[in-house]
Design a protein around this motif. Structure first.
Motif, mmCIF file in Angstrom:
data_model
loop_
_atom_site.group_PDB
_atom_site.id
_atom_site.type_symbol
_atom_site.label_atom_id
_atom_site.label_comp_id
_atom_site.label_asym_id
_atom_site.label_seq_id
_atom_site.Cartn_x
_atom_site.Cartn_y
_atom_site.Cartn_z
ATOM 1 N N LEU A 1 0.847 -1.429 -0.178
ATOM 2 C CA LEU A 1 -0.039 -0.024 0.027
ATOM 3 C C LEU A 1 1.033 1.120 0.051
ATOM 4 C CD1 LEU A 1 -2.885 1.326 -0.126
ATOM 5 C CD2 LEU A 1 -2.834 1.106 2.712
ATOM 6 N N ARG B 1 -8.283 4.273 -0.365
ATOM 7 C CA ARG B 1 -6.878 3.986 0.188
ATOM 8 C C ARG B 1 -6.697 4.178 1.631
ATOM 9 N NH1 ARG B 1 -5.298 6.955 -4.128
ATOM 10 N NH2 ARG B 1 -5.142 8.795 -3.244
ATOM 11 N N ALA C 1 -0.269 -2.304 -6.353
ATOM 12 C CA ALA C 1 -1.479 -2.569 -5.571
ATOM 13 C C ALA C 1 -2.103 -3.936 -6.084
ATOM 14 C CB ALA C 1 -2.547 -1.662 -6.026
ATOM 15 N N LEU D 1 -1.398 -6.294 -2.675
ATOM 16 C CA LEU D 1 -2.578 -6.400 -1.817
ATOM 17 C C LEU D 1 -3.410 -7.369 -1.684
ATOM 18 C CD1 LEU D 1 -3.816 -2.533 -2.199
ATOM 19 C CD2 LEU D 1 -2.263 -3.392 -0.248
#
Length: 410
Positions: A16, A121, A183, A187
């Motif tokens: 992130l 975010r 990302a 993630l």
């Protein structure tokens, strides 16, 4: 006390962080290249300022239509998809002979996407980090913004000088693509934070609920208006000193990095409420000296000192989170980010107008005076709050982990 190494050992924080850092670098590189390109083709300080900060104006539209989706979309898909959209849109901005009106249509679309991305975010950051690490995590993310703005503006200025503004914009598109990949690959797949379908009506209802409490309204104003006006001052760096605008932006990013480092890591909780408004006043005060026409070395020092005041945003955001219901955290932070960026866009437009009517230096001084006035009025209003207006939580508290954005990125 939480330590930096603990943050980076937390699963998903590092990807992130990388995605957010690459997004920031892309914004600075592409923004400086595009602002220079527009200024060279039009000679207009207003259009140059809008090219750099104008997409922020679309945040208002996004905050009133799209923001309910911030807690209702899978975070990984949303973050990577928005970054990919920015990569494609920015690549189109580099097309030769693209009409100026088309440039601003694309920037409008990017601003709408950004209004949603901030809430996603920041809400995910709050999910990833334990409650006691949240403030330090936000500080590190803001520090990354400072570092990568320094690097981005320095690199952008170098690319503009060695290559071309158009090539600089393309480099920014490549960085957006890197953010999308970070990302998507780093993630984990998480479900949306809130059930239900996003809608314009739900966005309006939640915005109304958040703004219904006077103390929360004041917290939002403190996060939006003084900072936005100072960003208006910064939007005039290109017409103020076209050959060294990248250096001015880099000095501002350096000052912001210093402020966020000190506030996030070293200021004890008992002092946070006391220094919020004095630190924010530091944002505007150095720009008043531009009325005297400082030379370039002094101008660089003034910009650096001013940007230290951006550290107050961490404290105002902590105050806001102490006043917000846990289930609305992602939406609340998205509203903060969208409102902040909207005011930055409005201020950039106002700054460009003042610069065309008078001079860039005059625009900076007038906006700095307005920022300082608003800060003093908000500080006075908070001192007059009654116990029932304080939201029940001390300003130094951070709510539990269900809650989840500058300067310029937030």
């Amino acid at each position: 006390m939480p330590r930096y190494r603990t943050l980076f050992r937390t699963p998903e924080f590092t990807p992130l962080f990388v995605a957010a850092a690459a997004h920031t670098a892309a914004q600075t590189v592409a923004g400086l290249g595009l602002a220079t390109l527009v200024f060279r083709s039009t000679g207009s300080p207003l259009l140059s300022a809008l090219a750099l900060f104008g997409p922020s104006l679309a945040q208002l539209l996004g905050a009133t239509t799209l923001l309910s989706a911030a807690d209702r979309l899978p975070p990984r898909a949303a973050i990577s998809g928005i970054a990919l959209f920015f990569a494609l849109g920015t690549a189109v901005l580099a097309v030769p002979a693209l009409p100026t009106w088309a440039v601003f249509v694309i920037l409008l679309a990017e601003g709408l996407a950004a209004s949603l991305g901030g809430g996603v975010r920041h809400g995910l950051l709050n999910e990833v980090l334990p409650r006691e690490e949240y403030l330090l995590g936000r500080s590190v993310m803001n520090m990354a913004t400072g570092v990568f703005q320094i690097g981005g503006f320095a690199t952008g200025g170098l690319l503009v000088a060695l290559l071309s503004p158009r090539g600089t914009v393309l480099a920014g598109a490549g960085l957006y693509l890197a953010a999308a990949l970070a990302a998507r690959l780093g993630l984990g797949a998480r479900p949306p934070r809130t059930a239900g379908r996003p809608s314009v009506a739900e966005t309006w209802r939640t915005n109304g609920r958040l703004l219904a409490v006077p103390a929360r309204r004041r917290a939002y104003l403190a996060l939006w208006v003084p900072n936005g006006l100072v960003v208006g001052c910064e939007s005039l760096f290109v017409p103020y000193d076209p050959e060294r605008a990248g250096l001015l932006f880099a000095c501002g990013a350096l000052g912001m990095l210093a402020g966020d480092t000190v506030v996030g890591r070293f200021v004890p909780a008992r002092l946070r409420a006391r220094i919020r408004f004095p630190l924010q006043a530091l944002l505007a005060a150095p720009f008043l000296v531009f009325a005297l026409g400082p030379g370039r070395p002094l101008a660089l020092v003034l910009v650096t000192v001013s940007a230290v005041g951006y550290g107050a945003s961490l404290l105002h955001q902590e105050r806001l989170m102490a006043l917000v219901p846990e289930e609305l955290s992602g939406h609340a932070l998205g509203l903060h980010s969208s409102g902040m960026l909207t005011l930055q866009g409005v201020s950039a437009a106002l700054a460009g107008t003042l610069a065309q009517a008078a001079s860039p230096r005059t625009g900076m001084v007038l906006l700095a005076l307005a920022s300082l006035t608003v800060t003093l009025l908000l500080a006075r209003a908070e001192r007059g709050e009654g116990p029932g207006e304080r939201g029940g939580a001390p300003s130094g508290a951070v709510r539990p982990a269900a809650q989840g954005d500058r300067r310029r990125t937030a």
